[in-house]
Scaffold this motif. Structure first.
Motif, mmCIF file in Angstrom:
data_model
loop_
_atom_site.group_PDB
_atom_site.id
_atom_site.type_symbol
_atom_site.label_atom_id
_atom_site.label_comp_id
_atom_site.label_asym_id
_atom_site.label_seq_id
_atom_site.Cartn_x
_atom_site.Cartn_y
_atom_site.Cartn_z
ATOM 1 N N MET A 162 57.923 54.220 -2.106
ATOM 2 C CA MET A 162 59.001 54.994 -1.496
ATOM 3 C C MET A 162 58.553 55.750 -0.232
ATOM 4 N N GLN A 163 57.246 55.719 0.072
ATOM 5 C CA GLN A 163 56.717 56.476 1.197
ATOM 6 C C GLN A 163 56.305 55.547 2.340
ATOM 7 N N THR A 164 56.307 56.090 3.553
ATOM 8 C CA THR A 164 55.853 55.321 4.709
ATOM 9 C C THR A 164 54.336 55.215 4.672
ATOM 10 N N THR A 165 53.818 54.208 5.353
ATOM 11 C CA THR A 165 52.369 54.010 5.401
ATOM 12 C C THR A 165 51.672 55.220 6.012
ATOM 13 N N GLU A 166 52.300 55.803 7.023
ATOM 14 C CA GLU A 166 51.705 56.976 7.681
ATOM 15 C C GLU A 166 51.526 58.123 6.692
ATOM 16 N N LYS A 167 52.519 58.347 5.836
ATOM 17 C CA LYS A 167 52.438 59.405 4.823
ATOM 18 C C LYS A 167 51.358 59.096 3.795
ATOM 19 N N VAL A 168 51.267 57.842 3.390
ATOM 20 C CA VAL A 168 50.256 57.444 2.406
ATOM 21 C C VAL A 168 48.853 57.688 2.956
ATOM 22 N N ILE A 169 48.643 57.325 4.223
ATOM 23 C CA ILE A 169 47.340 57.560 4.865
ATOM 24 C C ILE A 169 47.031 59.049 4.888
ATOM 25 N N GLN A 170 48.041 59.856 5.211
ATOM 26 C CA GLN A 170 47.849 61.313 5.251
ATOM 27 C C GLN A 170 47.458 61.844 3.879
ATOM 28 N N HIS A 171 48.157 61.393 2.827
ATOM 29 C CA HIS A 171 47.854 61.852 1.466
ATOM 30 C C HIS A 171 46.450 61.424 1.037
ATOM 31 N N LEU A 172 46.067 60.191 1.367
ATOM 32 C CA LEU A 172 44.741 59.705 1.010
ATOM 33 C C LEU A 172 43.645 60.493 1.726
ATOM 34 N N GLN A 173 43.906 60.842 2.991
ATOM 35 C CA GLN A 173 42.932 61.644 3.735
ATOM 36 C C GLN A 173 42.785 63.027 3.118
ATOM 37 N N GLU A 174 43.909 63.627 2.741
ATOM 38 C CA GLU A 174 43.868 64.963 2.142
ATOM 39 C C GLU A 174 43.140 64.944 0.799
ATOM 40 N N ALA A 175 43.291 63.848 0.050
ATOM 41 C CA ALA A 175 42.638 63.746 -1.258
ATOM 42 C C ALA A 175 41.221 63.174 -1.169
ATOM 43 N N LYS A 176 40.746 62.917 0.082
ATOM 44 C CA LYS A 176 39.402 62.365 0.300
ATOM 45 C C LYS A 176 39.245 60.984 -0.352
ATOM 46 N N LEU A 177 40.330 60.212 -0.400
ATOM 47 C CA LEU A 177 40.297 58.905 -1.042
ATOM 48 C C LEU A 177 40.411 57.740 -0.056
ATOM 49 N N LEU A 178 40.689 58.049 1.215
ATOM 50 C CA LEU A 178 40.918 56.987 2.189
ATOM 51 C C LEU A 178 39.673 56.116 2.362
ATOM 52 N N ILE B 246 51.193 54.153 23.251
ATOM 53 C CA ILE B 246 50.689 53.383 22.120
ATOM 54 C C ILE B 246 51.713 52.305 21.748
ATOM 55 N N GLU B 247 51.342 51.045 21.981
ATOM 56 C CA GLU B 247 52.221 49.922 21.670
ATOM 57 C C GLU B 247 52.052 49.454 20.221
ATOM 58 N N TRP B 248 50.826 49.603 19.690
ATOM 59 C CA TRP B 248 50.521 49.153 18.327
ATOM 60 C C TRP B 248 49.222 49.812 17.900
ATOM 61 N N SER B 249 49.099 50.114 16.605
ATOM 62 C CA SER B 249 47.848 50.717 16.133
ATOM 63 C C SER B 249 47.654 50.449 14.650
ATOM 64 N N CYS B 250 46.417 50.552 14.194
ATOM 65 C CA CYS B 250 46.103 50.447 12.785
ATOM 66 C C CYS B 250 44.906 51.342 12.467
ATOM 67 N N GLN B 251 44.865 51.811 11.245
ATOM 68 C CA GLN B 251 43.775 52.679 10.780
ATOM 69 C C GLN B 251 42.538 51.833 10.469
ATOM 70 N N HIS B 252 41.360 52.373 10.815
ATOM 71 C CA HIS B 252 40.118 51.656 10.490
ATOM 72 C C HIS B 252 39.009 52.643 10.169
ATOM 73 N N ILE B 253 38.236 52.310 9.149
ATOM 74 C CA ILE B 253 37.064 53.100 8.779
ATOM 75 C C ILE B 253 35.865 52.160 8.739
ATOM 76 N N THR B 254 34.799 52.514 9.430
ATOM 77 C CA THR B 254 33.614 51.663 9.434
ATOM 78 C C THR B 254 32.825 51.845 8.136
ATOM 79 N N LYS B 255 31.890 50.960 7.913
ATOM 80 C CA LYS B 255 30.961 51.136 6.811
ATOM 81 C C LYS B 255 29.974 52.245 7.155
ATOM 82 N N ASP B 256 29.143 52.614 6.204
ATOM 83 C CA ASP B 256 28.107 53.613 6.447
ATOM 84 C C ASP B 256 26.919 52.965 7.153
#
Length: 319
Positions: A290-306, A91-101
């Protein structure tokens, strides 16, 4: 038949057996036990020397040895990896993506693939299908589908016989990869700028509503701006640290305090409750910075807010 031949490993299955494509155009079956060197270094495309042996099932390669070769990187063909599927490449580069419904799974999947092509990436990783139910104004319940995934640029290692060829292919790979990264990041940056503009417009509208319906004589423009400074400091920190989720912090630092001021203006809210709520907004902002983007994404996923964050137009990119 017992001749020394040159060729390249064409396939390798289950880390046990595969086929070698000889320079003579023929295919030769091999088992990893026939390799006289480190088995962990067997990769598709690697140059080898071997002895050809006729067997009842066809031609086989024996006494296999690695030929001297040079490694280069290349971009494999586009591929979609489902959630949990092993990724074949680096993996050289990546970004998170969520499609519409979407109403159908095919529409959601096509939207995901189209976005990958739009950004110029060659892989979709951990594509997870999410299905939920929604109710329209006529109380009709229907299913909607969306995908959560990582859009990525993947590379693989190739092998060639000369250093000049390896250097030329590596340079070509770096040029293409850099162009793809810049294209993807430019598009994400454009989306983030649009979000910034929307955020400022919303804040200005709320400002106007506050001052056109001011029930608290002590609240003026200067005091409001002064209150806003602590909430915006985390955005400055995130920008200096080049955190990819800085626009999420900006949303927290502009829209939420503005909404808080408006609500406290139109209803009777104790001053101590307003201050506590405002302090919580500031604490959340500093915590996010104070947190990395990866951690923020993880927290948002756990809280169902992503998904909500993506719906608001905030594209969070992995570091």
């Amino acid at each position: 038949m017992n001749n020394l031949l040159n060729g390249k490993i064409a396939s390798y299955v289950d880390y046990k057996y595969g086929f070698i494509k000889g320079d003579d155009g023929s295919s030769y079956f091999f088992h990893y036990s026939d390799l006289d060197e480190d088995k962990s270094l067997i990769t598709v495309g690697r140059s080898v020397q071997f002895t050809a042996l006729a067997t009842p099932k066809g031609m086989a390669a024996k006494n296999i040895k690695f030929a001297k070769d040079y490694i280069y990187k290349y971009l494999p063909e586009f591929r979609l990896y489902r959630y949990g599927e092993k990724v074949d490449g680096i993996i050289e580069w990546s970004c998170q993506h969520i499609t519409k419904d979407f109403h159908t799974i095919e529409e959601a999947r096509n939207s995901l693939i189209d976005k990958a092509h739009e950004l110029g990436v060659n892989a979709v990783i951990d594509a997870r299908l999410e299905t939920s139910q929604k109710t329209n104004i006529n109380n009709y319940i229907h299913k909607v589908h969306s995908y959560t995934a990582e859009l990525a640029i993947l590379s693989n290692n190739g092998h060639c016989s000369t250093r000049e060829e390896a250097d030329r292919k590596t340079l070509h790979f770096e040029q293409i990869t850099q162009k793809a990264k810049e294209n993807a990041e430019d598009q994400i940056e454009t989306q983030q700028k649009k979000l910034l503009l929307k955020t400022i417009v919303i804040a200005l509208v709320i400002f106007f509503m506050i001052f056109s319906n001011d029930k608290h004589e002590g609240i003026g423009l200067s005091l409001t701006m002064l209150l806003w400074i602590p909430a915006l400091i985390p955005f400055v920190i995130a920008s200096r640290k080049q955190l990819a989720h800085k626009y999420l912090i900006l949303l927290n630092g502009i829209v939420l305090p503005a909404a808080l001021l408006y609500i406290t203006n139109i209803i009777t809210v104790p001053a101590w409750l307003s201050l506590i709520t405002y302090a919580l907004i500031c604490i959340v902002g500093f915590s996010l910075s104070m947190q990395t983007t990866e951690k923020v994404i993880q927290h948002l996923q756990e809280a169902k807010l992503l998904k909500l964050v993506e719906w608001l137009g905030i594209k969070i990119m992995n570091q």
